[in-house]
Design a protein around this motif. Structure first.
Motif, PDB file in Angstrom:
ATOM      1  N   ILE A 240       1.389  -1.275  -0.113  1.00 60.29           N
ATOM      2  CA  ILE A 240      -0.175  -0.055  -0.094  1.00 60.29           C
ATOM      3  C   ILE A 240       0.964   1.087   0.211  1.00 60.29           C
ATOM      4  N   ILE A 241       1.886   1.466   0.733  1.00 63.55           N
ATOM      5  CA  ILE A 241       2.872   2.587   0.677  1.00 63.55           C
ATOM      6  C   ILE A 241       3.464   2.321  -0.712  1.00 63.55           C
TER       7      ILE A 241
ATOM      8  N   GLU B  53       2.042   1.686  -3.192  1.00 62.51           N
ATOM      9  CA  GLU B  53       1.291   2.425  -4.569  1.00 62.51           C
ATOM     10  C   GLU B  53       1.381   4.220  -4.211  1.00 62.51           C
ATOM     11  N   ILE B  54       1.388   4.024  -2.734  1.00 62.10           N
ATOM     12  CA  ILE B  54       1.188   6.114  -2.300  1.00 62.10           C
ATOM     13  C   ILE B  54       2.883   6.372  -2.606  1.00 62.10           C
ATOM     14  N   GLU B  55       3.712   5.589  -3.117  1.00 60.88           N
ATOM     15  CA  GLU B  55       4.779   6.124  -3.673  1.00 60.88           C
ATOM     16  C   GLU B  55       5.193   6.298  -4.580  1.00 60.88           C
TER      17      GLU B  55
ATOM     18  N   LEU C 132       5.135   9.444  -6.861  1.00 67.11           N
ATOM     19  CA  LEU C 132       6.179  10.604  -6.078  1.00 67.11           C
ATOM     20  C   LEU C 132       7.993  10.544  -7.203  1.00 67.11           C
TER      21      LEU C 132
ATOM     22  N   VAL D  94      10.682   7.053  -1.331  1.00 64.31           N
ATOM     23  CA  VAL D  94      10.012   8.797  -1.668  1.00 64.31           C
ATOM     24  C   VAL D  94      11.441   9.496  -0.023  1.00 64.31           C
ATOM     25  N   GLY D  95      11.754   8.914   0.803  1.00 65.37           N
ATOM     26  CA  GLY D  95      12.098   9.695   1.722  1.00 65.37           C
ATOM     27  C   GLY D  95      14.039   9.307   1.322  1.00 65.37           C
TER      28      GLY D  95
ATOM     29  N   LEU E 258      16.895  16.014  -0.969  1.00 68.41           N
ATOM     30  CA  LEU E 258      15.102  14.562  -0.756  1.00 68.41           C
ATOM     31  C   LEU E 258      15.244  14.934  -1.995  1.00 68.41           C
TER      32      LEU E 258
ATOM     33  N   HIS F  84      13.780  13.024  -4.227  1.00 69.67           N
ATOM     34  CA  HIS F  84      12.557  12.936  -5.209  1.00 69.67           C
ATOM     35  C   HIS F  84      11.500  14.670  -4.894  1.00 69.67           C
ATOM     36  N   SER F  85      12.230  14.778  -4.301  1.00 67.12           N
ATOM     37  CA  SER F  85      11.222  16.151  -3.739  1.00 67.12           C
ATOM     38  C   SER F  85      11.387  17.615  -5.232  1.00 67.12           C
ATOM     39  N   PRO F  86      10.271  17.756  -5.005  1.00 67.58           N
ATOM     40  CA  PRO F  86       9.529  18.623  -6.829  1.00 67.58           C
ATOM     41  C   PRO F  86      10.321  19.643  -6.060  1.00 67.58           C
ATOM     42  N   ARG F  87      10.825  21.053  -5.174  1.00 67.44           N
ATOM     43  CA  ARG F  87      11.963  21.596  -5.072  1.00 67.44           C
ATOM     44  C   ARG F  87      12.803  21.253  -5.890  1.00 67.44           C
TER      45      ARG F  87
END
Lengths: 153, 212
Positions: A4-5, A7-9, A12, A55-56, A75, A77-80
């Motif tokens: 499940i995690i 799928e959420i990640e 991202l 993602v972390g 980070l 995978h951060s959008p920044r």
């Protein structure tokens, strides 16, 4: 990791990240906000540490600026973090390059990995053999395809 | 008490908000939340609905438990939770709770669960007491020291911090923000940490605050 995690990640995670190894000299392009305006700033240095997965996942990039050592944690995978380019592949024998903190000047040099220069010249943009975090799940060929597709656009 | 939902903690991860900042979230798998029984003023003395969290096999229940499900002809579910309401006419036995009406994005919720059990612990771990020197001939290491004066007061004060069971206790974390409600996958993302280990049961209620 739990499905499940995962799928959420999955949406991202970036697929176009280059392969980043410890000891590589990289340039990280970070979006910064200045009085309502957004611009991109580059930060160049040596990867001394990788941490986390999924993602972390982060990298710590060290550079010496005006005689003062600076270490920034990004980070991945951060959008920044807009883009990361590899300038130079380093040959190191440690997973964490903390020893660079006690060294200055010539002693901080890192040997270049043999054969890495060709690889970097061959692929002008960061070659995405596999996004580091996605590597265990996706086969190596797939992300490479998506990378070329995004270039054409 | 307002309606809440039952779920299971899956684990923690992080997502990014619209500004690109990382938000630490706990992933909660929501249960079926089936109305298993309606309690009425005439019969039970109060008005409530009984909700079953997750569907279970019938062989996992004993006969008295199963009997109440058979009587109302609903699927067997566990755990059961009652929510007192002023009026329970809107809910029918056998139907799922309307999760989209109970939980919304941006809402503040209270999350209850059982904390991770730490076993029988001393006062240093349990109450963050200090310890004595471990060397230089000191014989006072990790014990708790004096528990009070002598003849006056002649007793040990109530509530004194002493060793004992730590954790494995019901606990509530209040005012956590709901980051995402995914009804297709039955997954809830809550900002911050919630009690218990991964797989632990949780009940999630909207907080009683002026912001909801």
């Amino acid at each position: 990791m739990n499905q499940i995690i995962q799928e959420i990640e999955a949406p991202l995670l970036k697929t176009n990240l280059p392969v980043l190894n410890i000891g590589d000299t990289v340039k990280v392009f970070v979006k910064i906000k200045e009085g309502g305006k957004e611009r991109t700033q580059g930060y160049e240095g040596v990867i001394i540490k990788r941490n986390g997965h999924g993602v972390g996942a982060t990298v710590t990039v060290r550079r010496v600026f005006q005689g003062i050592g600076i270490e920034r944690v990004f980070l991945l995978h951060s959008p920044r973090v807009e883009k990361i380019t590899v300038q130079r592949r380093g040959h190191v024998r440690r997973a964490k390059l903390y020893y660079l903190r006690e060294r200055t000047g010539k002693a901080t040099r890192i040997k270049e990995k043999i054969g890495a220069k060709k690889e970097l010249v061959g692929a002008a943009s960061p070659q995405a053999k596999a996004a580091p975090a996605a590597a265990p799940t996706a086969p190596a060929a797939e992300p490479a395809k998506s990378e070329t597709a995004s270039e054409q656009q | 008490m307002t309606l809440g939902v039952i779920g299971r903690k899956v684990g923690m991860t992080q997502v990014f908000d619209d500004q690109g900042l990382a938000v630490p979230v706990t992933v909660v798998k929501l249960g079926e939340n089936i109305v298993t029984q309606k309690l009425t003023k005439e019969k039970n003395g109060y008005v409530a609905v009984q909700v079953g969290g997750f569907l279970v096999e019938e062989k996992k229940l004993n006969k008295p438990e199963l009997g109440s499900f058979k009587k109302n002809s609903v699927a067997a579910a566990k755990p059961l939770q009652e929510y007192r309401l002023e009026d329970n006419a809107a809910y029918n036995v056998g139907e799922n709770l309307p999760i989209d009406q109970i939980l919304k994005e941006g809402m503040l919720v209270d999350v209850r669960g059982k904390t991770i059990g730490k076993g029988f612990q001393g006062t240093i771990k349990r109450y963050n007491h200090g310890r004595g020197p471990m060397s230089h001939g000191s014989k006072f290491h990790r014990s708790m020291g004096s528990i009070g004066a002598g003849t006056t007061p002649g007793r040990v004060f109530r509530g004194l911090h002493m060793p004992g069971q730590m954790g494995n206790k019901n606990h509530c974390v209040r005012h956590l923000k709901v980051v995402r409600v995914d009804l297709d996958k039955k997954v809830l993302l809550i900002r911050g940490a919630v009690p218990g280990c991964d797989g632990g049961l949780l009940t999630i209620h909207p907080s009683k605050t002026k912001w909801n």
